[in-house]
Design a protein around this motif. Structure first.
Motif, PDB file in Angstrom:
ATOM      1  N   LEU A 113       0.524  -1.573   0.068  1.00 47.13           N
ATOM      2  CA  LEU A 113       0.220   0.218   0.250  1.00 47.13           C
ATOM      3  C   LEU A 113       0.742   1.568   0.018  1.00 47.13           C
ATOM      4  O   LEU A 113       0.462   2.421  -0.459  1.00 47.13           O
ATOM      5  N   GLY A 114       1.928   1.067   0.588  1.00 50.71           N
ATOM      6  CA  GLY A 114       2.802   2.502   1.095  1.00 50.71           C
ATOM      7  C   GLY A 114       3.731   2.907  -0.518  1.00 50.71           C
ATOM      8  O   GLY A 114       3.227   3.868  -0.701  1.00 50.71           O
ATOM      9  N   HIS A 115       3.851   1.385  -1.086  1.00 49.04           N
ATOM     10  CA  HIS A 115       4.550   1.748  -2.822  1.00 49.04           C
ATOM     11  C   HIS A 115       3.367   2.458  -3.168  1.00 49.04           C
ATOM     12  O   HIS A 115       3.873   2.724  -4.249  1.00 49.04           O
ATOM     13  N   PHE A 116       2.170   1.929  -3.462  1.00 48.46           N
ATOM     14  CA  PHE A 116       1.723   1.643  -4.396  1.00 48.46           C
ATOM     15  C   PHE A 116       1.122   3.660  -4.176  1.00 48.46           C
ATOM     16  O   PHE A 116       1.029   4.352  -5.430  1.00 48.46           O
ATOM     17  N   PHE A 117       0.610   4.075  -2.782  1.00 51.48           N
ATOM     18  CA  PHE A 117       0.352   5.703  -3.086  1.00 51.48           C
ATOM     19  C   PHE A 117       1.823   6.311  -3.175  1.00 51.48           C
ATOM     20  O   PHE A 117       1.688   7.253  -3.661  1.00 51.48           O
ATOM     21  N   ALA A 118       3.082   6.067  -2.924  1.00 53.89           N
ATOM     22  CA  ALA A 118       4.147   6.662  -3.493  1.00 53.89           C
ATOM     23  C   ALA A 118       3.918   6.479  -4.818  1.00 53.89           C
ATOM     24  O   ALA A 118       4.453   7.595  -5.780  1.00 53.89           O
ATOM     25  N   GLY A 119       3.538   5.587  -5.265  1.00 52.18           N
ATOM     26  CA  GLY A 119       3.657   6.030  -7.254  1.00 52.18           C
ATOM     27  C   GLY A 119       2.624   6.216  -7.543  1.00 52.18           C
ATOM     28  O   GLY A 119       2.526   7.328  -8.662  1.00 52.18           O
ATOM     29  N   LEU A 120       1.886   6.684  -7.342  1.00 56.51           N
ATOM     30  CA  LEU A 120       0.337   7.063  -7.530  1.00 56.51           C
ATOM     31  C   LEU A 120       0.757   8.527  -7.216  1.00 56.51           C
ATOM     32  O   LEU A 120       0.104   9.509  -8.506  1.00 56.51           O
ATOM     33  N   LYS A 121       1.128   9.175  -6.336  1.00 56.85           N
ATOM     34  CA  LYS A 121       1.696  10.283  -6.154  1.00 56.85           C
ATOM     35  C   LYS A 121       2.391  10.583  -7.477  1.00 56.85           C
ATOM     36  O   LYS A 121       2.092  11.926  -8.092  1.00 56.85           O
ATOM     37  N   ILE A 122       3.587  10.029  -7.865  1.00 55.62           N
ATOM     38  CA  ILE A 122       4.088  10.626  -8.923  1.00 55.62           C
ATOM     39  C   ILE A 122       3.142  10.613 -10.228  1.00 55.62           C
ATOM     40  O   ILE A 122       3.211  11.559 -11.481  1.00 55.62           O
ATOM     41  N   ALA A 123       2.173   9.647 -10.377  1.00 52.61           N
ATOM     42  CA  ALA A 123       1.413   9.194 -11.360  1.00 52.61           C
ATOM     43  C   ALA A 123       0.269  10.223 -11.342  1.00 52.61           C
ATOM     44  O   ALA A 123       0.701  10.959 -13.282  1.00 52.61           O
ATOM     45  N   VAL A 124      -0.069  11.028 -10.083  1.00 52.13           N
ATOM     46  CA  VAL A 124      -1.071  12.012 -10.880  1.00 52.13           C
ATOM     47  C   VAL A 124      -0.898  13.546 -11.121  1.00 52.13           C
ATOM     48  O   VAL A 124      -0.998  13.557 -12.380  1.00 52.13           O
ATOM     49  N   SER A 125       0.590  13.431 -10.617  1.00 55.76           N
ATOM     50  CA  SER A 125       1.505  14.693 -11.056  1.00 55.76           C
ATOM     51  C   SER A 125       1.792  14.670 -12.547  1.00 55.76           C
ATOM     52  O   SER A 125       1.519  15.530 -13.538  1.00 55.76           O
ATOM     53  N   TYR A 126       2.228  13.754 -13.196  1.00 53.81           N
ATOM     54  CA  TYR A 126       2.361  13.478 -14.391  1.00 53.81           C
ATOM     55  C   TYR A 126       1.542  12.850 -15.513  1.00 53.81           C
ATOM     56  O   TYR A 126       1.550  13.738 -16.566  1.00 53.81           O
ATOM     57  N   ALA A 127       0.249  12.943 -15.130  1.00 51.53           N
ATOM     58  CA  ALA A 127      -0.805  12.388 -15.497  1.00 51.53           C
ATOM     59  C   ALA A 127      -1.058  13.242 -16.299  1.00 51.53           C
ATOM     60  O   ALA A 127      -1.342  13.699 -17.992  1.00 51.53           O
ATOM     61  N   VAL A 128      -1.540  14.718 -15.342  1.00 56.68           N
ATOM     62  CA  VAL A 128      -1.993  16.249 -16.159  1.00 56.68           C
ATOM     63  C   VAL A 128      -0.652  16.719 -17.558  1.00 56.68           C
ATOM     64  O   VAL A 128      -1.275  16.876 -18.163  1.00 56.68           O
TER      65      VAL A 128
END
Length: 260
Positions: free
Chosen positions: A177-192
């Protein structure tokens, strides 16, 4: 409650102060005429441009956010499936992991025009580009999370007759879970950013299209306004991810508060 409020205020005070100081210096530089206004509009001019074009920016933002949301959902799903398969099958990991890494070595600016040529100027190429950007941090971080699970706990569950699905549910997913949310924070910033880049290179509506139009008109005040808007949208998405992280990992924040 009072201590929590004071802690929150102290955390926000320094970043907010730095932003205000930067804006004040920027305004003073522009007011003193050190830089021509057509090259660097003042914060006040940028604010006026934002207010003037608010309705137009809002409509373009809705398109960009819709593309971002669809791309995020598909990218997260693809990353989750790939991480699960690579964790389950060693041969598949050896086959797919190098290909996944290679996909990230190609610049998005080079991929976007090809996607526009292949899929047209509608939403499809934008979503595909966002998926390509998003799935990598999700897949890699989830895979690291699965592999960081405690082996003793896994062996204990196996000795008790637990299936692979049960081990995934009760050990590997909580560990990841911790690794997932770390990746998700990167993903949402790059997605925009990915959505804006794809719109910039071909499209009918979206913040990237708006940027192209105001750039051709040399409206740098509007250009700065949309840049700040894109940054704000990325920050809001990252803030929403943090809220989700607190909801799904409350123990992490309880431990942090105790350590403070």
């Amino acid at each position: 409650m009072k201590k929590k409020l004071q802690s929150t205020i102290s955390k926000l005070a320094l970043p907010a102060g730095a932003v205000v100081a930067a804006l004040v210096i920027w305004q003073l530089v522009c007011s003193a005429g050190l830089v021509p206004s057509f090259l660097l509009p003042s914060p006040i001019d940028v604010g006026k441009a934002f207010v003037t074009d608010f309705s137009l920016l809002f409509s373009h933002s809705c398109v960009t956010l819709l593309e971002t949301f669809i791309g995020l959902v598909l990218g997260i799903a693809l990353g989750f499936v790939l991480a699960l398969l690579m964790d389950r099958f060693r041969l598949l990991y050896k086959m797919l992991y190098p290909l996944i890494v290679i996909t990230q070595t190609v610049p998005t600016v080079a991929i976007a025009p090809l996607l526009v040529l292949w899929f047209g100027y509608e939403m499809v190429p934008k979503v595909i580009l966002i998926v390509i950007i998003v799935f990598f941090p999700i897949a890699v971080n989830l895979l690291d999370g699965y592999r960081s699970a405690d082996n003793d706990t896994i062996n204990l569950l196996r000795s008790m007759g637990a299936s692979k699905t049960q081990i995934l549910r009760y050990v590997k997913l909580p560990s990841a879970l911790g690794h997932f949310f770390a990746g998700l924070k990167i993903a949402v910033s790059y997605a925009v950013v990915g959505a804006v880049i794809s719109e910039w290179l071909g499209g009918f509506k979206g913040l990237g299209v708006y940027m192209t139009r105001v750039k051709k008109a040399y409206s740098f005040d509007k250009m700065f306004a949309v840049i700040f808007l894109i940054s704000a949208l990325s920050l809001i998405l990252m803030w929403l991810v943090k809220i989700l992280e607190k909801k799904f990992m409350p123990w992490k924040y309880r431990n942090n508060q105790k350590s403070i």
